[in-house]
Structure formats: structure tokens, C-alpha cells
Design a protein around this motif. Structure first.
Motif, PDB file in Angstrom:
ATOM      1  N   LEU A 148       0.830  -1.210   0.000  1.00 16.78           N
ATOM      2  CA  LEU A 148       0.000   0.000   0.000  1.00 16.78           C
ATOM      3  C   LEU A 148       0.864   1.259   0.000  1.00 16.78           C
ATOM      4  O   LEU A 148       0.621   2.202  -0.762  1.00 16.78           O
ATOM      5  N   LEU A 149       1.883   1.257   0.852  1.00 14.40           N
ATOM      6  CA  LEU A 149       2.704   2.458   0.983  1.00 14.40           C
ATOM      7  C   LEU A 149       3.473   2.742  -0.297  1.00 14.40           C
ATOM      8  O   LEU A 149       3.599   3.898  -0.715  1.00 14.40           O
ATOM      9  N   LYS A 150       3.970   1.684  -0.944  1.00 18.33           N
ATOM     10  CA  LYS A 150       4.712   1.909  -2.183  1.00 18.33           C
ATOM     11  C   LYS A 150       3.798   2.503  -3.246  1.00 18.33           C
ATOM     12  O   LYS A 150       4.174   3.442  -3.949  1.00 18.33           O
ATOM     13  N   GLN A 151       2.591   1.961  -3.315  1.00 18.72           N
ATOM     14  CA  GLN A 151       1.597   2.497  -4.251  1.00 18.72           C
ATOM     15  C   GLN A 151       1.382   3.999  -4.007  1.00 18.72           C
ATOM     16  O   GLN A 151       1.437   4.816  -4.918  1.00 18.72           O
ATOM     17  N   ASN A 152       1.174   4.348  -2.742  1.00 18.89           N
ATOM     18  CA  ASN A 152       0.923   5.750  -2.409  1.00 18.89           C
ATOM     19  C   ASN A 152       2.155   6.615  -2.639  1.00 18.89           C
ATOM     20  O   ASN A 152       2.042   7.750  -3.101  1.00 18.89           O
ATOM     21  N   LEU A 153       3.333   6.083  -2.310  1.00 18.49           N
ATOM     22  CA  LEU A 153       4.567   6.829  -2.548  1.00 18.49           C
ATOM     23  C   LEU A 153       4.707   7.151  -4.027  1.00 18.49           C
ATOM     24  O   LEU A 153       5.043   8.275  -4.398  1.00 18.49           O
ATOM     25  N   LYS A 154       4.424   6.166  -4.875  1.00 19.65           N
ATOM     26  CA  LYS A 154       4.580   6.387  -6.304  1.00 19.65           C
ATOM     27  C   LYS A 154       3.617   7.457  -6.803  1.00 19.65           C
ATOM     28  O   LYS A 154       3.948   8.242  -7.678  1.00 19.65           O
ATOM     29  N   GLU A 155       2.420   7.479  -6.212  1.00 24.71           N
ATOM     30  CA  GLU A 155       1.481   8.529  -6.599  1.00 24.71           C
ATOM     31  C   GLU A 155       1.979   9.903  -6.143  1.00 24.71           C
ATOM     32  O   GLU A 155       1.964  10.869  -6.894  1.00 24.71           O
ATOM     33  N   VAL A 156       2.442   9.967  -4.889  1.00 27.09           N
ATOM     34  CA  VAL A 156       2.922  11.253  -4.370  1.00 27.09           C
ATOM     35  C   VAL A 156       4.142  11.724  -5.150  1.00 27.09           C
ATOM     36  O   VAL A 156       4.322  12.918  -5.377  1.00 27.09           O
ATOM     37  N   LEU A 157       4.979  10.778  -5.594  1.00 28.08           N
ATOM     38  CA  LEU A 157       6.201  11.157  -6.297  1.00 28.08           C
ATOM     39  C   LEU A 157       5.931  11.753  -7.673  1.00 28.08           C
ATOM     40  O   LEU A 157       6.836  12.224  -8.339  1.00 28.08           O
ATOM     41  N   LEU A 158       4.667  11.729  -8.111  1.00 32.66           N
ATOM     42  CA  LEU A 158       4.318  12.408  -9.358  1.00 32.66           C
ATOM     43  C   LEU A 158       3.842  13.835  -9.088  1.00 32.66           C
ATOM     44  O   LEU A 158       3.619  14.608 -10.010  1.00 32.66           O
ATOM     45  N   GLN A 159       3.670  14.165  -7.802  1.00 31.66           N
ATOM     46  CA  GLN A 159       3.165  15.498  -7.450  1.00 31.66           C
ATOM     47  C   GLN A 159       4.219  16.573  -7.745  1.00 31.66           C
ATOM     48  O   GLN A 159       5.411  16.311  -7.701  1.00 31.66           O
ATOM     49  N   ASP A 160       3.725  17.785  -8.000  1.00 29.85           N
ATOM     50  CA  ASP A 160       4.632  18.870  -8.361  1.00 29.85           C
ATOM     51  C   ASP A 160       5.633  19.203  -7.265  1.00 29.85           C
ATOM     52  O   ASP A 160       6.763  19.558  -7.543  1.00 29.85           O
ATOM     53  N   TYR A 161       5.219  19.077  -5.989  1.00 31.28           N
ATOM     54  CA  TYR A 161       6.171  19.499  -4.957  1.00 31.28           C
ATOM     55  C   TYR A 161       7.369  18.570  -4.855  1.00 31.28           C
ATOM     56  O   TYR A 161       8.444  19.008  -4.428  1.00 31.28           O
ATOM     57  N   THR A 162       7.208  17.314  -5.283  1.00 33.91           N
ATOM     58  CA  THR A 162       8.396  16.449  -5.290  1.00 33.91           C
ATOM     59  C   THR A 162       9.307  16.819  -6.459  1.00 33.91           C
ATOM     60  O   THR A 162      10.525  16.806  -6.330  1.00 33.91           O
ATOM     61  N   THR A 163       8.706  17.178  -7.599  1.00 33.47           N
ATOM     62  CA  THR A 163       9.504  17.646  -8.732  1.00 33.47           C
ATOM     63  C   THR A 163      10.313  18.874  -8.327  1.00 33.47           C
ATOM     64  O   THR A 163      11.495  18.992  -8.623  1.00 33.47           O
ATOM     65  N   PRO A 187      -2.906   6.985   4.404  1.00 31.36           N
ATOM     66  CA  PRO A 187      -3.721   5.791   4.145  1.00 31.36           C
ATOM     67  C   PRO A 187      -3.135   4.549   4.813  1.00 31.36           C
ATOM     68  O   PRO A 187      -3.884   3.673   5.273  1.00 31.36           O
ATOM     69  N   THR A 188      -1.806   4.464   4.872  1.00 32.12           N
ATOM     70  CA  THR A 188      -1.169   3.314   5.514  1.00 32.12           C
ATOM     71  C   THR A 188      -1.547   3.242   6.983  1.00 32.12           C
ATOM     72  O   THR A 188      -1.769   2.170   7.526  1.00 32.12           O
ATOM     73  N   LEU A 189      -1.636   4.398   7.601  1.00 31.34           N
ATOM     74  CA  LEU A 189      -1.956   4.432   9.020  1.00 31.34           C
ATOM     75  C   LEU A 189      -3.334   3.833   9.288  1.00 31.34           C
ATOM     76  O   LEU A 189      -3.515   3.081  10.253  1.00 31.34           O
ATOM     77  N   THR A 190      -4.292   4.147   8.422  1.00 34.60           N
ATOM     78  CA  THR A 190      -5.621   3.562   8.571  1.00 34.60           C
ATOM     79  C   THR A 190      -5.541   2.049   8.495  1.00 34.60           C
ATOM     80  O   THR A 190      -6.127   1.336   9.311  1.00 34.60           O
ATOM     81  N   LEU A 191      -4.767   1.571   7.504  1.00 37.23           N
ATOM     82  CA  LEU A 191      -4.602   0.126   7.349  1.00 37.23           C
ATOM     83  C   LEU A 191      -3.991  -0.480   8.603  1.00 37.23           C
ATOM     84  O   LEU A 191      -4.469  -1.483   9.127  1.00 37.23           O
ATOM     85  N   VAL A 192      -2.923   0.148   9.103  1.00 38.94           N
ATOM     86  CA  VAL A 192      -2.243  -0.385  10.281  1.00 38.94           C
ATOM     87  C   VAL A 192      -3.204  -0.437  11.460  1.00 38.94           C
ATOM     88  O   VAL A 192      -3.218  -1.402  12.222  1.00 38.94           O
ATOM     89  N   GLY A 193      -4.042   0.588  11.578  1.00 36.80           N
ATOM     90  CA  GLY A 193      -4.987   0.610  12.686  1.00 36.80           C
ATOM     91  C   GLY A 193      -5.921  -0.581  12.652  1.00 36.80           C
ATOM     92  O   GLY A 193      -6.101  -1.280  13.650  1.00 36.80           O
ATOM     93  N   VAL A 194      -6.509  -0.838  11.474  1.00 33.35           N
ATOM     94  CA  VAL A 194      -7.424  -1.969  11.358  1.00 33.35           C
ATOM     95  C   VAL A 194      -6.661  -3.273  11.548  1.00 33.35           C
ATOM     96  O   VAL A 194      -7.092  -4.169  12.276  1.00 33.35           O
ATOM     97  N   GLN A 195      -5.506  -3.359  10.911  1.00 29.58           N
ATOM     98  CA  GLN A 195      -4.774  -4.618  10.924  1.00 29.58           C
ATOM     99  C   GLN A 195      -4.138  -4.920  12.282  1.00 29.58           C
ATOM    100  O   GLN A 195      -3.857  -6.065  12.586  1.00 29.58           O
ATOM    101  N   PHE A 196      -3.901  -3.896  13.091  1.00 29.99           N
ATOM    102  CA  PHE A 196      -3.286  -4.142  14.391  1.00 29.99           C
ATOM    103  C   PHE A 196      -4.226  -4.976  15.267  1.00 29.99           C
ATOM    104  O   PHE A 196      -3.786  -5.875  15.979  1.00 29.99           O
ATOM    105  N   THR A 197      -5.512  -4.700  15.197  1.00 24.82           N
ATOM    106  CA  THR A 197      -6.449  -5.524  15.972  1.00 24.82           C
ATOM    107  C   THR A 197      -6.435  -6.964  15.447  1.00 24.82           C
ATOM    108  O   THR A 197      -6.516  -7.909  16.217  1.00 24.82           O
ATOM    109  N   PHE A 198      -6.285  -7.119  14.118  1.00 31.17           N
ATOM    110  CA  PHE A 198      -6.204  -8.467  13.559  1.00 31.17           C
ATOM    111  C   PHE A 198      -4.919  -9.156  13.998  1.00 31.17           C
ATOM    112  O   PHE A 198      -4.898 -10.351  14.244  1.00 31.17           O
ATOM    113  N   LEU A 199      -3.858  -8.363  14.075  1.00 33.27           N
ATOM    114  CA  LEU A 199      -2.574  -8.912  14.519  1.00 33.27           C
ATOM    115  C   LEU A 199      -2.706  -9.434  15.952  1.00 33.27           C
ATOM    116  O   LEU A 199      -2.243 -10.520  16.285  1.00 33.27           O
TER     117      LEU A 199
END
Lengths: 263, 287, 298
Positions: A148-163, A187-199
Motif C-alpha cells: 500500500l505504501l509503495k503504491q501511495n509513494l509512487k502517486e505522491v512522487l508524481l506530485q509537483d512538490y516532489t519535482t 492511508p497506511t496508518l488507517t490500514l495499520v490501525g485496522v490490521q493491528f487488531t487483527f494482529l
């Protein structure tokens, strides 16, 4: 019940609240360590994957995390038992601490209190007992975070402020760590929150594999022995734990997102 | 130029095929072993022989002929127990996954097509259900409804129906907006008929993909529950109970753990690879 | 390298060619140069490849594009001959970017202050105090009220115009010799556009920075530049001083472009888009050129 009286365990003949609370620290320490490993591993893999995006390294990492993800913590635990208990016996595969060590602590948070008191023999022993069950619990979550994080990183890395940061002379790694990571983490944090209870739910079975004296192991014994007061106490404690975790996740979400902080 | 464009899909097709055939090959072998277990198994899976306890597998010193993968602490043949264990694993995975699928997909179709009050109730139920960690949930359910194969199957269906309900609901909602549904309705078809004859065939690929994934999950859940002795009685050969035994005898007879673990690993991986492969093949977004 | 201190030009782009991986050419032998303190407008319709030149200079081309030929010299230094690391450092030392969309060019999770001062401290090696003073002075210069408070703000607390001012201040902060302004007013509303344009021109004149101003608007060209490069389909149509472009345009495409600009069309003449026949004719010529080019390569 309402006065906080959880009754007496049928098999162990002791008050349920006392039993349950004495086991809680072991499970909490294990879960927190697993979470720490999952986050560290997941973030590291995501950052490397994003850094090497479009190369064979990224494809390799994707395939690995996909494979890791399709195998549940139960199987990872057993694989580790074989690998590090038999094939290359470097870690202990049973219990929470070396029984030779004399522990006269006030709490059952062995690792935490060991650090505070400077009893590093205790810390070392608990950590080496926790490492494998924690890793087994952590691997699937780490793979999930990495994807998930890599997906989001790749999206953010297309943003103008990273350029813009690249034009200003920052290296790609520094752009990822300083500019992209914080925005991609939400978004990763939301995932971790849900998944931590599963963990934490997963500790039930993983504690069993490693004979780790935590709540989960106690829960299974209670179920096998049909010790209803004890089962009830454990379920209530787990439920309370999940509520607290959800609150903490909501809180950290606000802390990380400036837009929410300022209303 | 032309060479490159022609080669790309061919390479992709081959990789897809490999990902399809390897799991099918393994699952086919397991299924055959399960069906013909009494014929295939070299020994009686329940026969104990204290003279033959903890025999190592055939490739090691001290092994006995006819006990290919060694014996456990009670002298029972590991391979024969694994073959008979495949029966229970596949039976549970088939029955439990089908039950889960019927239950979950039906609710998903209803929620997605009828919407409104139906949707609100079912969606809320899914949300509440998914807040529980599944393994903990399963152990507790078995505590309530008792141990045994039937309760294992019931527990799986009661926990995992949300997986189907959620996905099928979303897909049904997409399909329900399509023109062909309107034209069927205008043609005078009743709502339930439209749901079954028009929408169901279109969400069927997703249902099948999910079913594959669910079979893998069911195999694991059964193994977990028999590992902690909450499935059928521990004398009966299941992969989970063998693993539990192997775990206890880890320092004397590691093979009792290793071989059933490999079988479980490959089976779970095969189901999930098949499921993922089918999902990607049918997912309109990924195509 | 010996010529770096005697070289008169801030930027030389020579015969630059850029193509897609499938061979489709996006830039065709583009050449242009900027003297110190000069403003050159790069005009063309969308898809003409004008932004790509600025991106190639700054080293931020999309990964799937490849440079097929040509040279870029920044203050006399060959960028193409450098390792990626040296190139990044060199570009950061002498060039800066004013981006097109101020709404996406500031990191939403970080305060404004560090976004301006971070590169000054970490790349240019300034002290924190000097970086902060410079940032405050520049924010004041771009007419931002209460710069101290703005430094502590997050981007979402500022309007689009204010964000573009912040980005202009950030671009001028390290005293670059070259600024690439990539359509810096397109995303803003008309009243703000004029203020931003005036601001860039004032700062450019005060600091003597050379500016490569990418735009599609002939009206903007007239207001800001001394030189103009007109681009069509990745090919230079005309390169001339700004007055001559408007008084005596040499190329029919330039004439069509001027006619298509509402503010410069005669009042009694109706607004006329660039005629399709002209576009088709130009495209045909470029296609024939490409074919000849490929024939020569074989």
C-alpha cells in the motif's frame, strides 16, 4: 459483573480479573514488537521499491510481498519453528523467558521493566523469545504495508512538490523520505490501525505455537476446558483493547494530518 | 517494432499459464490422494506400533521400508496420515467455502440490487463483523457451538461470509446500473428474476475467484482449529493435528512437522494463486 | 570547462531532440539561448513541447522520455556530460523553477517556512538564521502580509495567489542565475495573473536573473519578454526579439498565433483561431522532414 467482578476461573480456581491481567502484559509486549517489526520492514521495503521504481528490484519486491501475503501468520510461525528451532537452533522456540532467570519484578511487563531497571539479562531473554512469534505475526502485515505504501509513494512522487524538491537539488532518496513519506503515510496508518487488531487476534494462535504465556494461549486453554468465566473475561479484555487501539489510531491520524489539526 | 508488440502478449500468456497449471497440478494430486486414500496410503493411518515410533523418512539412516516419510511418536505412518488428512482438508474446504459463498454471495446480491433498507442492514452487519479478528472469532465460535467438523464448517461460514457479501454487493451495484438490466425490467421481468438471470451470470466470475481464495482460507482455518485441538478428535488424521504433534516432538522427530506443513503450505498457496489469477483475469479494471 | 567564466550565455540549448520510447519525436533540433538577465518567452499551443524544454534543462523529464540528441549548457557547463549527482547539484546551484500550479507545488504536510529555507540550508549550505532572514525578506518583497505567520502556516491555509507568491519567493531565494517559469499564471484567475506577472518582472529586473518563460499567451509574451521562441510540434518556427515578433512576424504561424490572441486582434476583426489549413500544412512539412531525417540516418 458491573462492579468489576469477573468471577472465578473454573479450572484455575483464581479470580478471572487477576488471571487475565497477569497475562495481558505478555501479549501486549508481543503485539507491540510485532507491530514495530511490521512497520519498520514494510516502510523500508516500500521506500526501496519506490526508490527503484520501474526496475527489476521493484518487481522482485512486489512478487516477494505478494507471496508473503498469501501465507498466514500461523504458517510463518511453524516455518520459523523448523528454521530456527531445528535447522539452525539460534533462538528459543518455547516460552517467554529463560526459566533460569530470576525475575522479581512488580509488573509483568518483563521487557519494559527490564529496560527501566537496567536488567538487560531479562530484556535479552524476553526479546530472543519474542523475536520469532513477533516476526511471524509481522510478516503478512509488513507485506501489506509495503504494497500500500509503495503504491501511495509512487502517486505522491508524481506530485509537483516532489519535482520542485528535485530541482532544488535533493536526491531521490531524500525526496522520498522528506517530502513524499509523510503524505503517503496517511492511508497506511488507517490500514495499520485496522490490521493491528487483527494482529492481536493472531497472537491467539501464534502464542500457542511458541508456548508463549500470553492471553491467547490462555484463551485456547479456556475454550478447550470450557472455562466460561475465563473466556468471558478474556473476550471483554480483548474488546476493550480493540476500542483503545481504534482511539489511538484516530488520534495519531489527526496528529499527522495538518488539515484535520486546524479544523 | 512489430516483433516486440507480437512477443509481449505471448510471454504474458505463458506466465499466466504457469501460474494456473502449477497450482492445478498440486491440487489435482491432493484431490486424487484424498479420493483414493485407502488405496494409495501405504499403511493404516491409525495403526500404532510402539516398535516403529519416530522412524525417520526413507532418505535417512535408520528408516524402515514402507514408511516413506517416517513415523510419529506413536509409530503411525506420516505419509498415510497425510493422505488421509487430505480427505478432511479438502472436504472442509469444499463444504465450508461453498456454504460461505452461498450465504455471503446471496446477501451481497440482495444488498447490491435491492439497495435501501436491505443494503443498510447488510452493510452495517458486514462492518460490525469485519471488526473482529477472524482467528479469535473462530476460536470463540467453536467455544460456543462446540468442537467437531460441523462446527468448524459452521464457524468458517459464519465468519467469512462478509468477504463475499462486500465484493459481490459492490459488483452487483455496478451491474445494476447497466442498460441490459433496465431493458430486462422494461421487458416485464420481475426483480428477483432479473437478479438471478441477468445480474448473477455477470458477477459469477468474481464469485468463482473468491470461492478459490475462500477454499484456501478454509484449509488454513481447519488446520488451525485442529492444531489447537478444537476440530475433530485428535486421533483422526488431520494436517493440523499432525502439525501439533510434530510441534511437540520437534526436537526428536522434525519430519512429523515438516511434511504436513509443506502439504498445507502448497495447498494454501495454490488456492490463493488460483484465486488471484482468476480475479485478475476477470477484473474489468485490471484488463 | 575553461570557458565557463568567459562564456557570455546563462543557457544554451543546442539542437535538442526528445522522443518517446516508440520513436515518436516530441522535440526536433530545438536551439535557443539566454544571456544573463534576459527574459525569453517560449510560446506555442499545448503539445508544442514548450514545457519539455524547461524540464530537460532542469533534469526533470518524465522517465519514459529519452533525449535523442543535442546539448544543454548551463553557464557554459555541459549538463549532458555530467553524472546524475553532479548534474543535480549544478542545476540546483544555478537554476530554479516557478511551477505552473501553485496548489500542488507546495507539500501539504509541511509548513511554508521550511519549504523555503530547507534547500538553502541543506543544499546551499547557508546558516539557519541567514536562510530565515532571506525568506522573511523575500516574502515581504512579494507583498505577503505578516511573513512570520505565513512561515508557520500550512499550504492549505493560503490562497492560490499567495501560494504562487511563496513559490516565487522560494525560486528567487538562492539567487539563481536562471529561472524557468513554467506557465506560472495559467492556474490563477485573471486579476491575480497580472499581479504575479508584474512581480516576476520586478524581481527579475532587481536581481538580474535570466528567465525562460513558458507560456501559450501572446499577451503575456508582450508584457514580460525581450526575446521570443515560437514553437510548433516540437520545432522552432521563429526566434526573434519581442518587438519584431509583434510588428513584423516572419513566420505565418507566428502571425496566426498573434491573431488568435484576443487582446492583440483588431477590435473590428473577429477573433480567429489558428486556421486548420495552416496547421495541416505545417504538420505535413514536419512529417516530410522526419521522413528525410530517417532516410539519412539509414
Amino acid at each position: 459483573m458491573l462492579q468489576g467482578d469477573f468471577g472465578t476461573s473454573i479450572t484455575l480456581r483464581r479470580p478471572v480479573d487477576e488471571l487475565v491481567l497477569s497475562r495481558l502484559p505478555a501479549t501486549l509486549e508481543l503485539s507491540v514488537m510485532a507491530l514495530a517489526i511490521a512497520v519498520a520492514l514494510g516502510v523500508a521495503i516500500a521506500v526501496i521499491g519506490a526508490r527503484r521504481r520501474g526496475t527489476a528490484t521493484e518487481v522482485g519486491l512486489d512478487l516477494t510481498s505478494g507471496a508473503v501475503l498469501s501465507v498466514p501468520d500461523f504458517l510463518w510461525g511453524l516455518v520459523f519453528v523448523l528454521l530456527f528451532g531445528v535447522l539452525w537452533p539460534v533462538l528459543s522456540i518455547s516460552g517467554r523467558i529463560d526459566p533460569q532467570i530470576d525475575v522479581d519484578f512488580t509488573s509483568n511487563f518483563y521487557t519494559f521493566e527490564g529496560i527501566v531497571r537496567g536488567r538487560f539479562d531479562v530484556v535479552q531473554s524476553t526479546l530472543s523469545h519474542m523475536l520469532m512469534p513477533a516476526l511471524a505475526l509481522a510478516l503478512p502485515l509488513a507485506a501489506m504495508i509495503a504494497q500500500l505504501l509503495k503504491q501511495n509513494l509512487k502517486e505522491v512522487l508524481l506530485q509537483d512538490y516532489t519535482t520542485l524538491a528535485r530541482v532544488r537539488g535533493f536526491s531521490e532518496t531524500s525526496v522520498i523520505l522528506r517530502e513524499a513519506l509523510r503524505n503517503a503515510l496517511l492511508p497506511t496508518l488507517t490500514l495499520v490501525g485496522v490490521q493491528f487488531t487483527f494482529l492481536i487476534g493472531g497472537t491467539v494462535i501464534v502464542e500457542r505455537i511458541f508456548s508463549y504465556e500470553g492471553l491467547g494461549n490462555m484463551a485456547i486453554d479456556a475454550v478447550i476446558n470450557r472455562d466460561l468465566p475465563l473466556i468471558q473475561g478474556i473476550v471483554l479484555l480483548f474488546a476493550a483493547l480493540f476500542i483503545v487501539i481504534n482511539l489511538l489510531v484516530d488520534l495519531s491520524y489527526t496528529l499527522l494530518n495538518p488539515r484535520l489539526r486546524h479544523g | 517494432m512489430a516483433d516486440i508488440t507480437a512477443a509481449a502478449p505471448r510471454r504474458r500468456a505463458r506466465r499466466l499459464n504457469l501460474r494456473l497449471w502449477l497450482p492445478l497440478l498440486w491440487l489435482g494430486a491432493v484431490a486424487l490422494a484424498a479420493i483414493f486414500a485407502p488405496l494409495v496410503a501405504p499403511q493404516d493411518p491409525l495403526m500404532q506400533d510402539l516398535m516403529l515410533e519416530r522412524l525417520p523418512p526413507a532418505f535417512m539412516d535408520g528408516s524402515e521400508p514402507g514408511y516413506w516419510l517416517g513415523t510419529d511418536s506413536l509409530g503411525r505412518d506420516v505419509l498415510s496420515r497425510m493422505i488421509h488428512g487430505a480427505r478432511i482438508a479438502l472436504f472442509v474446504s469444499l463444504v465450508a467455502a461453498t456454504a460461505t459463498c452461498l450465504f455471503g454471495a446471496a446477501l451481497g446480491l440482495v444488498a447490491g440490487y435491492f439497495g435501501g433498507w436491505w443494503d443498510r442492514v447488510i452493510s452495517r452487519l458486514v462492518d460490525i463483523w469485519m471488526a473482529f479478528p477472524p482467528v479469535l472469532f473462530a476460536v470463540l465460535l467453536v467455544a460456543v457451538i462446540g468442537t467437531g467438523l460441523t462446527s468448524v464448517i459452521a464457524a468458517i461460514a459464519l465468519i467469512d461470509w462478509t468477504r463475499f457479501a462486500r465484493v459481490i454487493r459492490a459488483e452487483t451495484m455496478v451491474q445494476a446500473r447497466m442498460d441490459y438490466v433496465d431493458s430486462a425490467r422494461i421487458g416485464g421481468a420481475r426483480r428477483l428474476t432479473t437478479l438471478i438471470s441477468e445480474i448473477l451470470p455477470n458477477v459469477l466470475p468474481s464469485i468463482i475467484a473468491l470461492l478459490m481464495l475462500e477454499m484456501g482460507i478454509a484449509v488454513i482455518v481447519e488446520a488451525i482449529l485442529s492444531f489447537v485441538n478444537l476440530s475433530i478428535s485428535s486421533d483422526d488424521p488431520t494436517w493440523g493435528s499432525m502439525i501439533a504433534e510434530g510441534r511437540n516432538a520437534i526436537h526428536f522427530a522434525w519430519w512429523v512437522l515438516l511434511f504436513p506443513l509443506i502439504a498445507l503450505f502448497l495447498t494454501v498457496l495454490s488456492f490463493s494463486t488460483l484465486g488471484e489469477g482468476l480475479k485478475q483475469r476477470f477484473d474489468p479494471v485490471l484488463q | 570547462m575553461t570557458g565557463s567564466h568567459t562564456h557570455p550565455n546563462t543557457l544554451d540549448v543546442m539542437q535538442l531532440g526528445i522522443a518517446l520510447p516508440n520513436g515518436h519525436r516530441l522535440l526536433r533540433d530545438v536551439s535557443l539561448s539566454l544571456r544573463p538577465g534576459e527574459v525569453r518567452a517560449l510560446v506555442g499551443e499545448s503539445g508544442a513541447g514548450k514545457s519539455m524544454i524547461g524540464k530537460a534543462v532542469l533534469g526533470i523529464l518524465p522517465q519514459n522520455l529519452r533525449v535523442t540528441g543535442g546539448e544543454i549548457l548551463l553557464e557554459g557547463q555541459h549538463l549532458g556530460a555530467m553524472t546524475p549527482w553532479t548534474r543535480r547539484k549544478t542545476v540546483a546551484q544555478s537554476a530554479a523553477l516557478i511551477p505552473q500550479d501553485p496548489l500542488t507545488a507546495l507539500n501539504p504536510a509541511r509548513r511554508i517556512g521550511p519549504q523555503i529555507t530547507d534547500p538553502l540550508v541543506r543544499i546551499h549550505g547557508w546558516s539557519r538564521a541567514k536562510a530565515r532572514d532571506t525568506a522573511l525578506a523575500l516574502l515581504d518583497r512579494v507583498h505577503i502580509r505578516d511573513p512570520k505567520r505565513v512561515m508557520e502556516s500550512y499550504p492549505h491555509e493560503l490562497s492560490g495567489g499567495m501560494r504562487q507568491r511563496v513559490l516565487i519567493a522560494a525560486a528567487f531565494a538562492p539567487s539563481p542565475r536562471l529561472i524557468v517559469a513554467d506557465e506560472p499564471t495559467t492556474a490563477l484567475d485573471v486579476t491575480v495573473q497580472k499581479q504575479i506577472l508584474r512581480l516576476i518582472r520586478e524581481l527579475q529586473q532587481e536581481t538580474g536573473t535570466a528567465v525562460l518563460f513558458v507560456t501559450h499567451d501572446m499577451g503575456v509574451v508582450a508584457k514580460i519578454s525581450q526575446k521570443v521562441t515560437v514553437l510548433f510540434a516540437g520545432k522552432v518556427m521563429e526566434d526573434a526579439p519581442t518587438e519584431r515578433i509583434f510588428t513584423d512576424p516572419a513566420h505565418p504561424y507566428t502571425r496566426a498565433l498573434i491573431a488568435a490572441t484576443p487582446s492583440y486582434a483588431d477590435l473590428d476583426r473577429p477573433f480567429s483561431p489558428v486556421p486548420q489549413t495552416l496547421i495541416a500544412e505545417l504538420q505535413g512539412a514536419i512529417a516530410r522532414d522526419d521522413a528525410r531525417h530517417q532516410g539519412a540516418a539509414r
